[in-house]
Design a protein around this motif. Structure first.
Motif, mmCIF file in Angstrom:
data_model
loop_
_atom_site.group_PDB
_atom_site.id
_atom_site.type_symbol
_atom_site.label_atom_id
_atom_site.label_comp_id
_atom_site.label_asym_id
_atom_site.label_seq_id
_atom_site.Cartn_x
_atom_site.Cartn_y
_atom_site.Cartn_z
ATOM 1 N N ARG A 209 0.845 -1.191 0.000
ATOM 2 C CA ARG A 209 0.000 0.000 0.000
ATOM 3 C C ARG A 209 0.883 1.245 0.000
ATOM 4 N NH1 ARG A 209 -3.492 -0.463 5.177
ATOM 5 N NH2 ARG A 209 -4.362 1.505 4.370
ATOM 6 N N ARG A 210 0.382 2.296 -0.649
ATOM 7 C CA ARG A 210 1.178 3.509 -0.784
ATOM 8 C C ARG A 210 1.437 4.171 0.574
ATOM 9 N NH1 ARG A 210 1.578 1.124 -4.815
ATOM 10 N NH2 ARG A 210 1.231 1.867 -6.934
ATOM 11 N N VAL A 211 0.440 4.118 1.464
ATOM 12 C CA VAL A 211 0.628 4.734 2.771
ATOM 13 C C VAL A 211 1.700 3.987 3.560
ATOM 14 C CG1 VAL A 211 -1.203 3.372 3.898
ATOM 15 C CG2 VAL A 211 -0.553 5.602 4.835
ATOM 16 N N GLU A 212 1.771 2.666 3.372
ATOM 17 C CA GLU A 212 2.808 1.881 4.046
ATOM 18 C C GLU A 212 4.188 2.231 3.501
ATOM 19 O OE1 GLU A 212 0.192 -2.141 5.054
ATOM 20 O OE2 GLU A 212 1.381 -2.027 3.226
ATOM 21 N N GLY A 216 6.986 3.857 5.776
ATOM 22 C CA GLY A 216 8.244 3.119 5.857
ATOM 23 C C GLY A 216 9.427 3.974 5.455
ATOM 24 N N LYS A 217 9.247 4.751 4.378
ATOM 25 C CA LYS A 217 10.324 5.624 3.923
ATOM 26 C C LYS A 217 10.674 6.655 4.995
ATOM 27 C CE LYS A 217 11.503 4.661 -0.439
ATOM 28 N NZ LYS A 217 12.908 4.442 -0.844
ATOM 29 N N ILE A 218 9.646 7.321 5.516
ATOM 30 C CA ILE A 218 9.884 8.411 6.464
ATOM 31 C C ILE A 218 10.475 7.889 7.772
ATOM 32 C CG2 ILE A 218 8.705 10.085 7.944
ATOM 33 C CD1 ILE A 218 6.946 10.772 5.542
ATOM 34 N N VAL A 361 2.927 12.967 5.565
ATOM 35 C CA VAL A 361 2.875 11.539 5.209
ATOM 36 C C VAL A 361 1.677 11.276 4.294
ATOM 37 C CG1 VAL A 361 2.453 9.217 6.114
ATOM 38 C CG2 VAL A 361 4.099 10.717 7.258
ATOM 39 N N VAL A 362 0.539 11.876 4.618
ATOM 40 C CA VAL A 362 -0.656 11.733 3.777
ATOM 41 C C VAL A 362 -0.390 12.308 2.383
ATOM 42 C CG1 VAL A 362 -3.064 12.425 3.487
ATOM 43 C CG2 VAL A 362 -2.220 11.756 5.753
ATOM 44 N N PHE A 366 -0.356 10.347 -1.411
ATOM 45 C CA PHE A 366 -1.043 10.737 -2.641
ATOM 46 C C PHE A 366 -0.042 10.935 -3.787
ATOM 47 C CE2 PHE A 366 -4.511 11.998 0.272
ATOM 48 C CZ PHE A 366 -5.568 11.364 -0.371
ATOM 49 N N MET A 367 1.143 11.421 -3.480
ATOM 50 C CA MET A 367 2.154 11.593 -4.518
ATOM 51 C C MET A 367 2.607 10.243 -5.058
ATOM 52 S SD MET A 367 4.415 14.710 -2.867
ATOM 53 C CE MET A 367 5.397 15.001 -4.338
#
Length: 377
Positions: A209-212, A216-218, A361-362, A366-367
């Motif tokens: 998932r994109r939010v994950e 994870g990146k941050i 993060v949100v 979306f990006m």
């Protein structure tokens, strides 16, 4: 010659049509002007006072001198000599000017009488007051007398006061600069670098998932930056005694409690999260590591300015200012260093950083979902 002009025309056209290249060329000069202007204003506010400022003073002087000094000072009569000195030490009174008894009969060319001027160098108004009194007395030094010539201590600022005035100005700016440097060393390569190498496209087609991916990146980048932040924090704390050795002859770091250090560390964690989140958004928007560095540079200058901003607040700032991300963190860190920490202010500064980090993060999520942003050439 024609081909050379054609090439020059092409390059000029490419340059002026690319707004980001124009900004890259012009922005450094603008930023240098802004930074240097703010530094000059901060120093002026720190070491100077309003030209119409009249320092409060306790005057124990012969009538002629008392009337002359009263033209430039604000006399306070509700003190004794000892209570006036105590008030100066506590920052409640700017100066205490004390002439010796029988001053008019005490003149001796070999042993001139001494006028004692007590002040507090950690308080801007008091330091300015001493300069004013010294200048005024120097003008009236007929017949001869001395000013603060004996071996006693006339600067009533305590080691704690001097420590607070120095570290509250330096530590926020140093910490923000070091944390921003740590974050900029890891953020562009992690996202813009992967886009440039093509590995980001492979990652985005996986079931994650994109939010994950964003979280994870941050979080991973924050851990790397936090290691550098911890190292910077330890380095700053250990360097405080040396940093202030010219002003304070004691172990400065030992003046702060364990609780003070925990509050500073909490602020550092929240600041790292916010800076990494902001840099990650810029990195995701960029097409390459080089472009990411260009986009992040103005943010880095802004972060350093937020660290410097605490210099402008000589009095206790409004509690609402702690809610402003980064600025509130600088104010909270300065308040801790000046031994006037507000638990509520520190908490609000940390919460505001975390809330904005979650918002970023949100946005990063979306990006990651936008093919136009992630796969632009």
């Amino acid at each position: 010659m024609k081909n050379i002009l054609t090439i020059i025309k092409k390059e000029f056209s490419r340059f002026f049509r690319d707004k980001r290249m124009v900004i890259t060329v012009l922005l450094p000069g603008v930023l240098i002007f802004v930074v240097y202007t703010l530094i000059g204003s901060a120093i002026s506010d720190i070491v100077g006072v309003d030209e119409n400022y009249k320092p409060s003073a306790y005057l124990s002087a012969p009538s002629g001198y008392s009337e002359f000094l009263s033209l430039h000072l604000e006399p306070k009569d509700d003190f004794t000599e000892e209570s006036a000195k105590q008030a100066v030490a506590e920052g409640k009174l700017d100066v205490a000017v004390i002439f010796p008894e029988n001053f008019n009969e005490a003149f001796d060319t070999e042993n001139p009488p001494e006028v004692r001027v007590y002040y507090n160098s950690s308080v801007t108004g008091s330091a300015a007051g001493f300069q004013i009194v010294n200048m005024l007395l120097s003008k009236t030094n007929r017949p001869a007398f001395t000013i603060n010539s004996s071996a006693q201590k006339f600067d009533l600022a305590s080691e704690r006061d001097l420590t607070a005035s120095i570290t509250s100005m330096l530590v926020p700016m140093l910490m923000f600069s070091l944390l921003a440097s740590a974050c900029i060393s890891v953020a562009p390569e992690s996202i813009a670098g992967e886009k440039e190498r093509g590995t980001m496209a492979t990652m985005l087609i996986t079931p994650i998932r994109r939010v994950e991916l964003a979280i994870g990146k941050i979080l991973s980048l924050s851990c790397f930056a936090l290691l550098s932040g911890i190292s910077s924090f330890i380095g700053v704390i250990l360097s405080l005694p040396k940093l202030t050795s010219g002003f304070v002859g004691v172990d400065t770091a030992a003046m702060y409690s364990v609780g003070d250090y925990f509050m500073v560390f909490g602020i550092i964690i929240s600041v790292v999260l916010l800076i990494i989140s902001a840099f990650s958004v810029m990195s995701a928007f960029a097409k390459s590591v080089k472009e990411a560095g260009t986009l992040i540079a103005p943010l880095m200058i802004l972060i350093i300015l937020m660290g410097m901003a605490s210099m402008f607040f000589t009095a206790s700032p409004s509690i609402g200012l702690y809610l402003i991300p980064l600025l509130g963190s600088g104010l909270a860190m300065a308040s801790i260093m000046s031994f006037s920490a507000s638990g509520l202010g520190v908490a609000l500064s940390i919460i505001s950083n975390i809330v904005v980090s979650l918002g970023l993060v949100v946005l990063l999520t979306f990006m990651f979902k936008s093919e136009r942003i992630m796969f632009k050439k």
